[in-house]
Design an enzyme around this catalytic site. Sequence first.
Site, short mmCIF file in Angstrom:
data_model
loop_
_atom_site.label_atom_id
_atom_site.label_comp_id
_atom_site.label_asym_id
_atom_site.label_seq_id
_atom_site.Cartn_x
_atom_site.Cartn_y
_atom_site.Cartn_z
N CYS A 4 -49.31 14.85 -2.40
CA CYS A 4 -48.09 14.06 -2.21
C CYS A 4 -48.33 12.56 -2.07
CB CYS A 4 -47.35 14.56 -0.97
SG CYS A 4 -47.04 16.33 -0.93
N HIS A 39 -43.24 9.67 2.94
CA HIS A 39 -44.67 10.02 3.04
C HIS A 39 -45.59 8.90 2.56
CE1 HIS A 39 -47.57 13.73 3.07
NE2 HIS A 39 -47.69 12.93 4.13
#
Length: 587
Positions: free
Chosen positions: A81, A142
Site C-alpha cells: 500500500c 496511508h
Amino acid sequence: VILLCFRRYLLMALTSCVFWNTFGLSAAMDSKPNILLFLADDLGIGDIGCYGNDTIRTPNIDRLAREGVKLTQHIAAAPLCTPSRAAFLTGRYAIRSGMASSNRYRALQWNAGSGGLPANETTFARLLQEQGYTTGLVGKWHQGVNCESFNDHCHHPLNHGFDYYYGMPFTLLNNCQENKPPELDVALQAKLWLYSQIIILAVLTLTAAKLTGLIAIRWKIIACFTLAGSLFFISWYSSYGFVQYWNCILMRNHDVTEQPMRLERTSSLMLKEAVSFIKRNRHGPFLLFVSFLHVHTPLFTTKKFRGKSRHGLYGDNVEEMDWMVGKILDLLDKEGLKNHTLTYFASDHGGHLEAQDRSAQLGGWNGIYKGGKGMGGWEGGIRVPGVFRWPGVLPAGTVIDEPTSLMDIYPTLVHLAGGILPQDRVIDGRNLVPLLQGRAQQSEHEFLFHYCGSYLHAVRWHQKDSGAIWKAHYVTPIFHPPGAGACYGKGICPCSGEGVTHYDPPLLFDLSRDPSEAKPLSADTEPLFDTVIQKIGRAIEDHRRTLTPVPEQLSVYNVVWKPWLQPCCGTFPFCWCDKEGDSTQSL
C-alpha cells in the site's frame, strides 16, 4: 455524373470525419474535464467481471470497461500500500521519495509515526490545484500524518494538494474490528508478551524466595526489578494494546471525527462524503480521489451484502465496493457530468493470497498470474485492473495490451489539466492520452523496474520492434510451503534475507508468450537470452544513475509509535469521540 457526385459526397464525408477527429476531439479536451479516480485496496486483477471473473458480480466496474478503455498490462510501482500509493500520487518510483523500505517495515505502521510522504514531493493534486481544480480525497491515505508534533500535519493530504479530506489516515486492520485476531506486528507482540511473562514470573519467584527465606535479597532490589518490568510492559502495551484507538480513526480535514471508528457505518460515511463533494463542485473542474478501504481485511461488510456473493465474505466486500462505484457513477449521470468527467478505476497492487481464516480465503484472486501482494517481481503482486472512461473522447470498448503503470496517472492528469510537469525531478510515469485515444499504438515505457521495498527484484523490457515483453527476475521470494505460490504462515513474503533466492543469470520470461511466468527461458532455449540480459543490465545501470540518496521515511525510527504525534480528538491519552452521531443511514 452520378459517379462524380458520389466521389464529391465521399470526399465531404471524409473531410468532416477528419475535422471532427482533429478539431472536435481537441475542442473537447481543451475544456478541463472533471477527474474521478477510484482506487481499491488489495483487489486482485481476477476479482472483477471485465477481467474474467464469473463468480463475483461487478456490473458497475464492468460498465466502465464497456464504455471506456481497459488496460490488460497495468502495473503497480510497488506490491504494498504505502509505496504503491506514494508512486501513484507523485508519478515516481517510491525509492525516489524515500517511501521504499530496506527493513521489514515496508508500510507505515502507525498514525503516530513520523514517516510519510515528504513535503517536497509534488502530487498530481497539487498541480491540478494550481490549474484551478477543487481537489478532494475520500477514504484511505496511508502516507503519514505528522512529523514533529501532533498537529503539524506535514504529511497530511491537505499539505499535499487536496482542498478537502475525509477518511482514514491509516489503513484497515483486523485490530479495527472487535473479536478479530490482531494483525499489526503479531510476531513481535508475541515475543513482548513472552518477555513480560518471564519478568512477572521472575518477580514472583524472587518474592516467594524472599518470604520463605530461601535467598537473602533486599526488598529494594525486588522493587527495582518490579519497576523495570512494569516500565517495559507499559512501553509496548501502551501502543499495541490500543491499536483500535490509535490507528482506526476517521478525520475530516485536520479534525478527528471518530476515534475509534465504527465500521458498521464507515461505508455509508465514505459514500455520503463522495456524493456531497461532487454535488458541491458540480460546476467544476474538480478532482475527486475515492480511495476505498475495500477490500482490505477485516473485510467488514454491511448486512445488505453479507452472504450475497458466491465467493464468501471477500466476494461480498467486492460487490459492496462495486455498488458504491455504481452510486457515484449514477450521480454523474444525474448531474449531467458523465461526458465531462474522466473516470479511472484501479487497485493499488495484487490480491493478498496469505489472507486466510482457517479454510476461508480472505484475500483476492490474481487470475493466471503468479504471486500476490508483497511480491515485487511476480505479476500477481503488481498487475492490476486499469479502466478509463471519458465518453466522446476515449473510444468505448477498447482493450490495450501495452505496458502501463499507475505512475502514468500523474502526467496524464497534469496534461489534461493544462499543467506543466516538474522540471527539477525525474518523473517515471508517461502521458497515456495518445495511447488511450488510439493515436499511439505503443506504450512510451521501454523499461519498468519492479521493486520490493528498496530492493530491485525484476525488470520488464518492452522490445517494441518485435512486440516481446521480456522480464528478468533477479530476486524471488521462497514460497512456504515449497511450491505453494505464496508465503503462508508468514503473512507476507519478504524482500530480502534468508526468505529470498538470488539469480545470476536472472530468470527470464517472455510475457507475450508466457504471461503466467511458468517456463523460464535459458541460453539453450532462447537464442536472444544473452542479448536480452545484457540490454536489461545496461538499463538497470542507467536507472540507478538517476537515483539520489533521500531520507528513508520507513526507517525503524520513523515507523515506531510516538505518543506525542498521536492524532487525538480529546486530551491525550483520553482519545475517543463520535462526532458523526447517527446522521448517516445504513446501507
